[in-house]
Design a protein around this motif. Structure first.
Motif, PDB file in Angstrom:
ATOM      1  N   ALA A  59       0.850  -1.202   0.000  1.00 11.54           N
ATOM      2  CA  ALA A  59       0.000   0.000   0.000  1.00 11.54           C
ATOM      3  C   ALA A  59       0.881   1.247   0.000  1.00 11.54           C
ATOM      4  N   PHE A  60       1.966   1.201   0.751  1.00  9.16           N
ATOM      5  CA  PHE A  60       2.912   2.320   0.827  1.00  9.16           C
ATOM      6  C   PHE A  60       3.521   2.596  -0.551  1.00  9.16           C
ATOM      7  N   PHE A  61       4.031   1.538  -1.178  1.00 11.87           N
ATOM      8  CA  PHE A  61       4.780   1.719  -2.430  1.00 11.87           C
ATOM      9  C   PHE A  61       3.862   2.068  -3.599  1.00 11.87           C
ATOM     10  N   LEU A  62       2.619   1.550  -3.560  1.00 18.77           N
ATOM     11  CA  LEU A  62       1.670   1.864  -4.645  1.00 18.77           C
ATOM     12  C   LEU A  62       0.846   3.106  -4.323  1.00 18.77           C
ATOM     13  N   LYS A  63       1.034   3.638  -3.138  1.00 24.30           N
ATOM     14  CA  LYS A  63       0.292   4.812  -2.690  1.00 24.30           C
ATOM     15  C   LYS A  63      -1.226   4.592  -2.784  1.00 24.30           C
ATOM     16  N   ILE A  64      -1.648   3.384  -2.364  1.00 27.66           N
ATOM     17  CA  ILE A  64      -3.087   3.121  -2.284  1.00 27.66           C
ATOM     18  C   ILE A  64      -3.473   3.139  -0.804  1.00 27.66           C
TER      19      ILE A  64
END
Ligand code: NIG
Ligand code: FE
Length: 410
Positions: free
Chosen positions: A296-301
């Protein structure tokens, strides 16, 4: 038999219990202050307080004054066998493209598949082995690894053979998962059911017969595989003794949690899109909800509603999802940092989720996740730190001083 005694530890963490930790109990983390831990051969032999020292003859004594001893992290969801990397897509996302757009245009998982198909087995093995060496020094002691970048009959089997070799050569506890349904290959775009036929009729039988996987996974989500397709693939696996452990509800309320629970999945993973109905379904199951906050952090979701899940009485596990597209890191202490900051979990809850609950989520509760007599001696000793909260707090520092796997310092 070789005996090692670690003494004077500021805390021996997660000792004396070996069960899934759920709901309110997740706040409790057993810590034996001023403790010792005895290792006999490759197994944990006992834990105690320094007031009652262990007198048996030992070969080695390690002084852990000011340091904590933890059971190794269990990373129950990774894709560490892959070819190349995907920085170009990272840059595309910085410039505004979404993960799903990139995937629709043949990037993403299909990009990794193209590279993997063109890479020979020994090169894949060497690269994955190096990644395992890295995560060992991050404190991981058990890891699950998926196929799913092959996406052809030959390349999926090639990936699973690489994992089999890693199992034999690495000191880590490794579980292997078949993820043929990770993305639909372009050539099957107009004939989806033929790809499902390939998985169900050809790959699952040979994988089961040759013992090439422990679990069976499907990416059940918007734009990837439907509930009906997932149902078919999971049923075929269950018939052949492959318990499901699936990707669900990352991009949408996909029904993935429900179909996973229907087939008694060991875990359902991601769960960014989880509501009351999904929570209720999980409460009536033996399926471990597994959260992957570095994705979620890396995909900014948005992050999964961990607080709501735990407060409803569920257990949760944490894993890294180490893969080249959505989480190019296997650093479990950073996963704990994200869990504390963005999932609202306390350090104690995060450590429970990344040890005992993640051991359950990969089916190694009898070997890993806590200090109980007879479990594998996989642990790490921290540097001198003020409290356990330092582990998620000092997220950029390397706070691990030494790592032991199977009773041997690495
Ligand atoms: O868990 N969500 C599906 N699969 C991987 C992503 C793999 C990739 O982008 O290469 C995941 O995030
Ligand atoms: Fe994944």
């Amino acid at each position: 038999m070789n005996r090692i005694l670690i003494i004077n530890a500021k805390g021996i963490v997660q000792h004396g219990r070996s069960h899934v930790v759920r709901g309110k109990e997740m706040r409790n983390l057993p810590v034996m202050e001023n403790g010792w831990i005895m290792i006999e051969g490759d197994k944990i032999c006992g834990v105690g307080h320094m007031d009652e020292p262990f007198h048996a003859p030992v070969n080695d004594v390690v002084d852990a004054s000011g340091k904590f001893v933890l059971p190794s992290w269990c990373d129950s969801h990774t894709h560490v066998v892959f070819a190349g990397s995907r920085e170009a897509e990272f840059v595309d996302r910085i410039h505004g493209k979404t993960y799903e757009e990139i995937a629709r245009n043949g990037g993403g998982i299909l990009n990794s598949a193209k590279r993997l198909q063109a890479t020979d087995e020994s090169e894949l093995y060497d690269a994955a082995f190096a990644r395992l060496e890295e995560v060992i020094h991050f404190g991981t002691g058990a890891i699950e690894i998926k196929s799913g970048y092959g996406l052809t009959y030959e390349a999926e089997l090639k990936m699973l053979r690489v994992i089999k070799r890693l199992k034999a050569s690495s000191p880590l506890i490794i579980k292997s998962t078949f993820l043929g349904a990770h993305a639909l290959p372009v050539e099957f775009k107009e004939k989806r059911s033929e790809y499902i036929d390939l998985l169900v009729n050809r790959l699952i039988p040979v994988i089961a017969d040759e013992g090439l996987a422990d679990y069976n996974d499907v990416f059940c989500d918007r734009g990837f595989f439907t509930v009906e397709e997932t149902d078919r693939i999971l049923e075929a696996g269950v018939k052949r003794g492959l318990r499901p452990k699936i990707h669900a509800n990352e991009l949408d309320f996909s029904g993935g949690i429900q179909v996973g629970v229907k087939h008694n999945a060991l875990s359902v993973d991601h769960l960014e899109c989880t509501g009351d109905e999904e929570i209720k379904c999980l409460l009536d199951s033996d399926t471990m909800p597994t959260l992957l906050p570095s994705t979620a952090f890396f995909l900014k979701i948005h992050y999964p509603p961990a607080r709501k899940m735990i407060d409803a009485g569920l257990p949760v596990a944490l894993a890294s999802d180490f893969n080249p597209g959505s989480s190019p890191s296997g650093k479990m202490s950073f996963v704990c940092t994200l869990a504390c900051l963005y999932l609202g979990m306390s350090p104690e809850e995060a450590i429970n989720a990344a040890t005992l609950n993640s051991a359950y989520a990969m089916g190694v509760m009898d070997q890993a996740g806590s200090f109980v007599k007879g479990k594998q001696a996989n642990l790490f000793i921290t540097k001198k730190i003020p409290s356990l909260a330092s582990l998620p707090y000092s997220f950029g520092s390397d706070l691990i001083e030494s790592v032991m796997l199977n009773g041997e310092f690495q």
